[in-house]
Design a protein around this motif. Structure first.
Motif, PDB file in Angstrom:
ATOM      1  N   HIS A 132      17.781   4.780-103.135  1.00  0.00           N
ATOM      2  CA  HIS A 132      19.201   4.817-103.491  1.00  0.00           C
ATOM      3  C   HIS A 132      19.697   6.255-103.550  1.00  0.00           C
ATOM      4  N   VAL A 133      20.878   6.497-102.990  1.00  0.00           N
ATOM      5  CA  VAL A 133      21.432   7.859-102.915  1.00  0.00           C
ATOM      6  C   VAL A 133      21.637   8.464-104.303  1.00  0.00           C
ATOM      7  N   SER A 664      31.196   8.154 -97.933  1.00  0.00           N
ATOM      8  CA  SER A 664      30.918   7.331 -96.749  1.00  0.00           C
ATOM      9  C   SER A 664      30.379   5.995 -97.249  1.00  0.00           C
ATOM     10  N   VAL A 665      31.112   4.923 -96.987  1.00  0.00           N
ATOM     11  CA  VAL A 665      30.763   3.595 -97.502  1.00  0.00           C
ATOM     12  C   VAL A 665      30.380   2.696 -96.325  1.00  0.00           C
ATOM     13  N   ILE A 702      30.605  -2.711 -91.745  1.00  0.00           N
ATOM     14  CA  ILE A 702      31.855  -1.950 -91.746  1.00  0.00           C
ATOM     15  C   ILE A 702      31.592  -0.588 -92.375  1.00  0.00           C
ATOM     16  N   GLN A 703      31.929   0.463 -91.639  1.00  0.00           N
ATOM     17  CA  GLN A 703      31.765   1.828 -92.142  1.00  0.00           C
ATOM     18  C   GLN A 703      33.137   2.417 -92.398  1.00  0.00           C
ATOM     19  N   ALA A 704      33.304   3.031 -93.563  1.00  0.00           N
ATOM     20  CA  ALA A 704      34.616   3.556 -93.943  1.00  0.00           C
ATOM     21  C   ALA A 704      34.456   4.785 -94.815  1.00  0.00           C
ATOM     22  N   THR A 729      26.492   0.324 -99.486  1.00  0.00           N
ATOM     23  CA  THR A 729      25.859   1.584 -99.872  1.00  0.00           C
ATOM     24  C   THR A 729      26.913   2.671 -99.770  1.00  0.00           C
ATOM     25  N   MET A 730      26.747   3.723-100.556  1.00  0.00           N
ATOM     26  CA  MET A 730      27.762   4.758-100.641  1.00  0.00           C
ATOM     27  C   MET A 730      27.088   6.090-100.839  1.00  0.00           C
ATOM     28  N   GLU A 731      27.534   7.134-100.108  1.00  0.00           N
ATOM     29  CA  GLU A 731      27.042   8.477-100.368  1.00  0.00           C
ATOM     30  C   GLU A 731      28.153   9.490-100.146  1.00  0.00           C
TER      31      GLU A 731
END
Length: 740
Positions: A132-133, A664-665, A702-704, A729-731
């Protein structure tokens, strides 16, 4: 088949019955049945003289790629544990390397855990890291001290967001790695697409050294492209490695795969290039030696395949660790000579050299502080005197242990190239220890800045022990911040609240929960705060005179110059954007050289608190062009204050704007919910970057890019809008201007 299968029939029954001697012997089945280990782990007290047969590796990957499951199998096949327990197993035991209750409850790795084992007469130190980030510092500190790594990739999802982060960390510390494509038993597994992703997204020079025999439900084993032999894994827990005939349908693919491997090595290695140009056959030993040289020199990444959960391919991956990853003698490590202007010096990995060790991780246990150390040169014995080069303190080594997750094994002596732990030593993370014969200091690691903050207040105990609760609260965070450099705690000047900053919601949530469990302190948590930044948008000159006369010598300093935004493409040595730059362009001696550093300190101080919302300022270049001094009244303090006020006033006039962290999600959900997921991201001011189908066609990815301030509570919203089937996931990506 090999005679292995005959040899293990009786042994298998003993393993199932939980026999420790059988487990210890299990590792020799595959590589060398006749050659017994010269010493067992329990009998091993020092790797001195065995440095060439030592491997220090980390296992890193994206969330849920199977790192801990893979480590569990490695420990089983090398005889370190007698039975296999899964991360989210029904028996409630959990994986060996997830020793915290929180880890077993959540089914994730929170802290990196160290262990050691033996395989084919080689001593292997292993660190299993979180995916996990939010816990990226654990990966950072592990890769800082390790000689090699195993990059685990999901055979279905391939290269994911955290895979990119881990790859950047490995490149930052020049860590050679082998890759393991896991989960080939799952629907949609496609190892060739994963290899293509590694080449295109990670920019790695990589090729498969194995081909899978079947995929998904039909995954039965692998074919080794180096030796052209096929292997399958049988037994109750895959402990039997049997050689079988290469399937007829795969023979052409095996020939083509080996030819590609030879061709790639011909580009990277002179020995293979010579044979290739002369059109001579490259034998297995030559090819393997070339692959080892290319891997150690960071030119090549060999790719292994299998399914850790289904007990396939793990033994051959261990062979790859031994065959292709470097020993401590083959990795150049550098220290800084504190007696010679911190000049870089190559560290000699020799047990007889002056001792040099780095404390890379701290852990507070029930018996006191546990300090994980990597020994770069020399040796350490129980009772030795060591010097902490950072604090200048002298200490006696009270106890040396090897870690096996949360268990310990006492050792008397350790030597260069090993990873151990010391008990009862007070120090900080990244402190250097020597025996007093050298003044070399090891370099530190990269620590990312926190992106989220919480206001946290301890609740008073029902028993009325308010001061006791406050003591526990401060003691807990003193320990947590010492262990984790990405966790920051400070008191807000205006609200007088305690503000805890970290890498994300989960990161802070874990520490709040640990506070309750380990210190019995209940807390009230306030609304999360986002770490905003400020910047400027245009060039503005400054001309500031600081003059003060109060009787006696006064204060006088005049500074002239300008502030301007730093272009986005300006990067530092680590390829990170430059956030502050000071340039001295003065001509003559209007400002004496001894005052220039004071001007720079004042300019830096002005960056700490912006004019708009009081958050730190970044992306600013301060240029000093001229000034004026007074023979009596000028001083360091006067020039520091003049620069502080000049820059602070200029920033307000230079088109100051507020920046917020953009994340970045990556959202994965079934196709039926694609519309609602995109709608949810748009509602949170997100910008869709890419929409794609998952590999098995059952879902969408989906990348956003979404502002962090809009991401609070997103996990709950996503679950409710996808009937609990969506995950994300999010970083951290960058700081961007806040929308008007």
């Amino acid at each position: 088949m090999l005679h292995i299968s005959r040899h293990v029939r009786g042994l298998q029954q003993a393993v199932v019955a939980g026999s420790r001697p059988a487990a210890r012997h299990r590792q020799t089945m595959w590589r060398s049945l006749s050659a017994q280990p010269s010493e067992t782990i329990e009998g091993r007290t020092s790797p001195a003289g065995h440095i060439a047969k030592t491997r220090n590796i980390g296992i890193s990957a994206h969330i849920d790629s199977g790192k801990t499951t893979l480590t569990e199998r490695i420990l089983y096949y090398t005889g370190r544990i007698n039975s296999i327990h899964d991360v989210r197993g029904k028996d409630g035991v959990g994986a060996k390397m997830d020793s915290m209750d929180l880890e077993r409850e959540k089914g994730i790795t929170i802290q990196s855990a160290a262990t050691f084992c033996e395989w084919d007469n080689h001593h292997i130190n292993i660190i299993d890291t979180p995916g996990h980030v939010d816990f990226t510092i654990e990966v950072e500190r592990a890769l800082r001290v390790l000689d090699g790594a195993v990059l685990v990739l999901c055979g279905v999802s391939g290269v994911q967001s955290q895979s990119l982060t881990v790859d950047r960390q490995m490149k930052r510390y020049s860590v050679p790695r082998v890759a393991f494509i896991n989960k080939l038993d799952r629907a949609g597994a496609n190892p060739q697409r994963v290899i293509n992703d590694m080449r295109s997204q990670l920019k790695l020079n990589t090729a498969a050294v194995q081909l899978p025999i079947g995929l998904e439900d039909g995954h039965a084993g692998v074919v080794d492209l180096v030796c052209g032999r096929a292997f399958q894994f049988s037994g109750v827990k895959g402990e039997n490695v049997e050689e079988i005939a290469v399937p007829e349908s795969m023979k052409d693919d095996v020939v083509a795969g080996r030819a590609l491997l030879v061709e790639m090595m011909a580009d990277l290695d002179e020995d293979v290039a010579e044979l290739f140009l002369m059109e001579e056959e490259v034998d297995d030993a030559t090819l393997k030696a070339a692959m080892r040289r290319a891997t150690v020199s960071l030119k090549f990444v060999p790719v292994f395949m299998g399914s850790a959960y289904k007990n396939k391919g793990v033994q051959l991956l261990l062979d790859g660790v031994v065959d292709y990853l470097p020993n401590p003698l083959e990795v150049p490590n550098f220290a800084l000579d504190t007696t010679n202007d911190e000049k870089k010096v190559l560290v000699e990995c020799c047990p007889d050299s002056p001792t040099l060790a780095l404390a890379f991780k701290l852990e507070e246990g029930k018996f006191g502080q546990l300090t994980y150390m990597r020994l770069y040169q020399g040796s350490i014995s129980k009772g030795d005197m060591l010097f902490n080069l950072n604090s200048g303190k002298k200490l006696k080594v009270p106890r040396l242990v090897r870690m096996h997750s949360s268990e310990m094994q006492d050792v008397d002596t350790v030597a260069a190239g090993d990873v151990v732990a010391m008990f009862g030593v007070d120090c900080s993370s990244m402190d250097t220890f020597t025996d007093g014969r050298t003044q070399l200091a090891m370099t530190s690691m990269f620590v990312p800045e926190p992106v989220m903050s919480l206001a946290i207040t301890p609740k008073k105990s029902k028993k009325g022990g308010g001061s006791d609760t406050a003591d526990k609260f401060s003691k807990a965070f003193a320990r947590f911040t010492k262990e984790d450099p990405t966790l920051r705690v400070h008191t807000d000047d205006d609200s007088k609240q305690t503000i805890v900053s970290g890498m994300g919601e989960l990161h802070l949530e874990v520490y709040v929960e640990r506070l309750r469990r380990e210190y019995d302190v209940e807390t009230t948590v306030g609304q999360p705060q986002v770490n905003y930044r400020e910047t400027i948008t245009k060039k503005v000159p400054f001309h500031y005179l600081h003059k003060k006369q109060t009787g006696g010598s006064g204060q006088f300093a005049r500074v002239m110059g300008f502030v301007e935004p730093i272009p986005d493409e300006t990067r530092d040595d680590n390829n990170d954007p430059v956030q502050f730059e000071f340039q001295n362009r003065t001509v003559g001696s209007n400002i004496p050289p001894e005052y220039i550093s004071s001007v720079e300190k004042g300019a830096k101080e002005a960056m700490e608190k912006g004019a708009l919302i009081g958050h730190p300022v970044q992306g600013v270049r301060v240029v000093l062009e001229d000034g004026q001094t007074h023979t009596v009244d000028s001083s360091d303090m006067a020039f520091r204050f003049a620069a502080l006020m000049a820059v602070r006033e200029s920033i307000l006039k230079a088109g100051a704007q507020v920046l917020e962290p953009i994340m970045s999600v990556e959202v994965m959900a079934p196709n039926d919910f694609q519309g609602s997921v995109i709608g949810g991201i748009n509602k949170r001011s997100g910008i869709i970057q890419n929409t794609d189908m998952s590999d098995d066609g059952s879902g969408c990815v989906i990348q956003a890019d979404v502002p962090l301030a809009q991401m609070f509570g997103y996990s709950t919203d996503l679950r409710s809008s996808t009937q609990g089937k969506g995950e994300f996931t999010m970083e951290y990506n960058e700081h961007s201007p806040v929308s008007r």
